[in-house]
Write an enzyme that holds these catalytic residues in place. Sequence first.
Site: not given
Length: 264
Positions: A10, A52
Amino acid sequence: MKKISGVIMDWAGTAVDYGCFAPLNAFLKVFSEEKGIDITYRQAREPMGLLKIDHIKAILSMPEVNEKFRALYKRDWNKRDVDEMYTSFEKHLFASLKDFTTPIPGVLETMAMLREQGIKIGSTTGYTAKMMEIVRPGAEAKGYRVDNLVTPNEVPAGRPAPYMIYKNMIDLAIPSVDQVVKVGDTIADIKEGVNAKVWSVGIVTGSNEMGVSEEEYNSRPAEEWESLKKEVRERMLAAGAHFVLDTIAELPACIEKINNRDQA
């Protein structure tokens, strides 16, 4: 025996941006300035790791936040609200992203050790491709490089779906999920790895789940953080993590353990 040949990292909170503060600050500003709703750090952090725009939907869907929205606007939130908030989120995030590309302590050394073993470094993220056009070069200028990057834009769905991991495997020519370790700092990261059927590893220190800045962490004795770290470990294990490490520096030993377990 299939040894680990690929690690999928990540980005924010795992490789760079200690504590994952770039998106946190942007989410707090969006809800406060765009909709007049104050949300807590915990609420802003809980869905971290998602695409997001999905993150905004997840916050709006929280009972307490949804109740505040209905009380203020006398209606349910809708797609237009989400789109407006996402536009505002991007504005805030793009203005600050360049300041949150510093590698987390131990990352550069750990990646060098993995590369010495011939392990390929892939990556997934909740950031869009445009956002990564800022983050990736900023991190590379500070010494952090990956062999491959996949953003949610390139696949049918972002986390916790497994597609970004699968695309990394294709791009890096890794034939088996048994040869892959997914490393992350959020519950969405853990679930992404679990859903892909790869080894899923959580990192505690510097993570979004811990939610502490590097300065704050270093200002207090290590033993004072043990209770919080225990909570984070338990959340990650409950999400399905095969291993939860205190720091990224423990990753090479974890991979050796996986390889030895497979051999046994």
